[in-house]
Scaffold this motif. Structure first.
Motif, short mmCIF file in Angstrom:
data_model
loop_
_atom_site.label_atom_id
_atom_site.label_comp_id
_atom_site.label_asym_id
_atom_site.label_seq_id
_atom_site.Cartn_x
_atom_site.Cartn_y
_atom_site.Cartn_z
N VAL A 200 0.86 -1.18 0.00
CA VAL A 200 0.00 0.00 0.00
C VAL A 200 0.90 1.23 0.00
O VAL A 200 1.69 1.42 0.92
N GLY A 201 0.76 2.07 -1.04
CA GLY A 201 1.64 3.21 -1.19
C GLY A 201 0.91 4.51 -1.38
O GLY A 201 -0.29 4.63 -1.13
N ILE A 202 1.65 5.53 -1.84
CA ILE A 202 1.11 6.87 -2.04
C ILE A 202 0.88 7.15 -3.52
O ILE A 202 -0.18 7.64 -3.92
N VAL A 203 1.88 6.85 -4.36
CA VAL A 203 1.72 7.08 -5.80
C VAL A 203 0.59 6.21 -6.35
O VAL A 203 -0.28 6.68 -7.08
N HIS A 204 0.62 4.92 -5.99
CA HIS A 204 -0.46 4.00 -6.34
C HIS A 204 -1.06 3.45 -5.05
O HIS A 204 -0.34 3.14 -4.10
N ALA A 205 -2.38 3.34 -5.02
CA ALA A 205 -3.04 2.86 -3.81
C ALA A 205 -2.56 1.47 -3.44
O ALA A 205 -2.26 1.18 -2.29
N VAL A 206 -2.47 0.59 -4.45
CA VAL A 206 -2.01 -0.79 -4.22
C VAL A 206 -1.09 -1.19 -5.36
O VAL A 206 -1.41 -0.97 -6.53
N THR A 207 0.06 -1.75 -5.00
CA THR A 207 1.00 -2.26 -5.99
C THR A 207 1.26 -3.73 -5.69
O THR A 207 1.61 -4.08 -4.55
N LEU A 208 1.10 -4.58 -6.68
CA LEU A 208 1.32 -6.01 -6.52
C LEU A 208 2.74 -6.37 -6.94
O LEU A 208 3.36 -5.67 -7.74
N SER A 209 3.22 -7.49 -6.43
CA SER A 209 4.59 -7.91 -6.74
C SER A 209 4.75 -8.35 -8.19
O SER A 209 5.86 -8.42 -8.69
N GLY A 211 3.72 -6.58 -10.66
CA GLY A 211 3.79 -5.37 -11.47
C GLY A 211 2.47 -4.64 -11.65
O GLY A 211 2.45 -3.51 -12.12
N LYS A 212 1.36 -5.27 -11.31
CA LYS A 212 0.06 -4.62 -11.49
C LYS A 212 -0.17 -3.57 -10.40
O LYS A 212 0.31 -3.70 -9.28
N THR A 213 -0.90 -2.52 -10.76
CA THR A 213 -1.22 -1.45 -9.81
C THR A 213 -2.72 -1.20 -9.80
O THR A 213 -3.41 -1.43 -10.79
N CYS A 214 -3.21 -0.73 -8.67
CA CYS A 214 -4.62 -0.38 -8.51
C CYS A 214 -4.69 1.02 -7.90
O CYS A 214 -4.00 1.30 -6.92
N ASP A 215 -5.49 1.88 -8.51
CA ASP A 215 -5.58 3.27 -8.07
C ASP A 215 -7.01 3.60 -7.64
O ASP A 215 -7.98 3.07 -8.20
N LEU A 216 -7.13 4.50 -6.66
CA LEU A 216 -8.45 4.97 -6.23
C LEU A 216 -8.96 6.04 -7.18
O LEU A 216 -8.19 6.68 -7.90
N ASP A 217 -10.26 6.22 -7.17
CA ASP A 217 -10.88 7.28 -7.97
C ASP A 217 -10.72 8.60 -7.21
O ASP A 217 -11.66 9.09 -6.57
N VAL A 218 -9.51 9.16 -7.27
CA VAL A 218 -9.19 10.36 -6.50
C VAL A 218 -10.03 11.54 -6.94
O VAL A 218 -10.43 12.38 -6.12
N LYS A 219 -10.33 11.61 -8.23
CA LYS A 219 -11.10 12.74 -8.75
C LYS A 219 -12.49 12.80 -8.10
O LYS A 219 -12.95 13.87 -7.69
N THR A 220 -13.14 11.65 -8.01
CA THR A 220 -14.46 11.61 -7.38
C THR A 220 -14.38 11.90 -5.89
O THR A 220 -15.24 12.59 -5.33
N ILE A 221 -13.33 11.37 -5.23
CA ILE A 221 -13.17 11.61 -3.79
C ILE A 221 -13.01 13.10 -3.51
O ILE A 221 -13.62 13.66 -2.59
N LYS A 222 -12.18 13.80 -4.32
CA LYS A 222 -11.99 15.24 -4.12
C LYS A 222 -13.30 16.01 -4.36
O LYS A 222 -13.59 16.99 -3.67
#
Length: 280
Positions: A200-209, A211-222
């Motif tokens: 669990v990181g800052i640039v990407h919400a979730v990074t898997l070993s 190589g895949k990444t998962c990001d939050l819908d930051v635009k909607t949250i803001k």
């Protein structure tokens, strides 16, 4: 290995049952606040706090009084657990400085904030998991939305049943939920080639070993956070306007314990916005 998991489901209840749940939560809140008031008086006099056993005896006396006879409507276990929570919270305030478990002195509970109660003793026959039903004291059987089985799913897809230790009943945005605190005995996991690590990181919400990444819908949250800020400004203006009108004799004195219809509506909208962010 032993594993503890919480399974949360939405309760399906009619208006009569929902009113009863609200009364149970209100009884719990009343017991907590009355016990805390006694503890605050002893703290002001530099006296030792009342122990849980003493408070439990006081609870029995409160039920016999005309003023608090309504406490008999609620399950006794839920009220006793409330006193245990207060006792634990007070003990945490006396922990050593620097202890991460140290907390500040407990405060009074307000209505519609954290409403609910806990039942520590659960019988296996009180949970009809295949049909999505749970039996609550003084209410009987209530259905819940069985969105997933009450079991631990292993990596190979097998389901392992567990033992329910506690039941939590909570209210969120006008809806009631039941949470089963369950203990599982599962075999120790074996590393496989298909297993991946999660960071669990800052640039990407979730990074898997892999190589895949998962990001939050930051635009909607803001966007939702901006709507929350707007509603909070309206809530603040509602309070200041009420006080100005009261000073001129055009309205009743402002009392947060008796909010107006507009204030209740604004608070409900803010709660729904926060819930949407949590869902995202």
């Amino acid at each position: 290995m032993n594993l503890f998991c919480n399974f949360k489901y939405e309760l399906i209840a009619d208006d009569t049952r929902r009113s009863a749940l609200s009364r149970f939560a209100g009884c719990r809140r009343a017991v907590f606040n009355k016990a805390l008031e006694l503890q605050n008086d002893r703290k002001a006099k530099s006296e030792k706090p009342i122990s849980y056993l003493e408070m439990a005896h006081l609870l029995m006396e409160w039920k016999q009084t005309e003023e608090m006879a309504f406490l008999k409507e609620a399950p006794s276990q839920a009220l006793q657990q409330t006193l245990m929570d207060l006792d634990r919270a007070i003990k945490d305030t006396f922990r050593k400085k620097g202890d991460p478990a140290k907390k500040r002195w407990p405060r009074f509970k307000a209505k519609d904030i954290g409403d609910g109660f806990r039942l520590p003793q659960v019988k296996p026959q009180d949970i009809d998991e295949p049909n999505g039903r749970v039996k609550l004291p003084k209410l009987g059987w209530l259905r819940y939305r069985r969105s997933r089985p009450l079991a631990f799913k292993c990596g190979d897809g097998t389901l392992i049943p567990g033992k329910v230790k506690q039941i939590h009943i909570t209210k969120d945005c006008g809806k009631w939920f039941v949470t089963f605190a369950t203990e599982f005995e599962i075999p120790d996991p074996v590393m496989k080639e298909k297993d991946v690590g999660i960071d669990v990181g800052i640039v990407h919400a979730v990074t898997l070993s892999n190589g895949k990444t998962c990001d939050l819908d930051v635009k909607t949250i803001k966007k939702i956070e901006g709507e929350i800020a707007y509603l909070k400004r309206r809530l603040s203006l509602n309070q200041s306007s009420r006080k100005k009108l009261a000073a001129k004799g055009l309205a009743e004195e402002f009392d947060k314990r008796k909010p107006s219809r507009t204030r209740r509506r604004l608070k409900e909208l803010i709660q729904k916005k926060y819930k949407r962010i949590r869902s995202i």
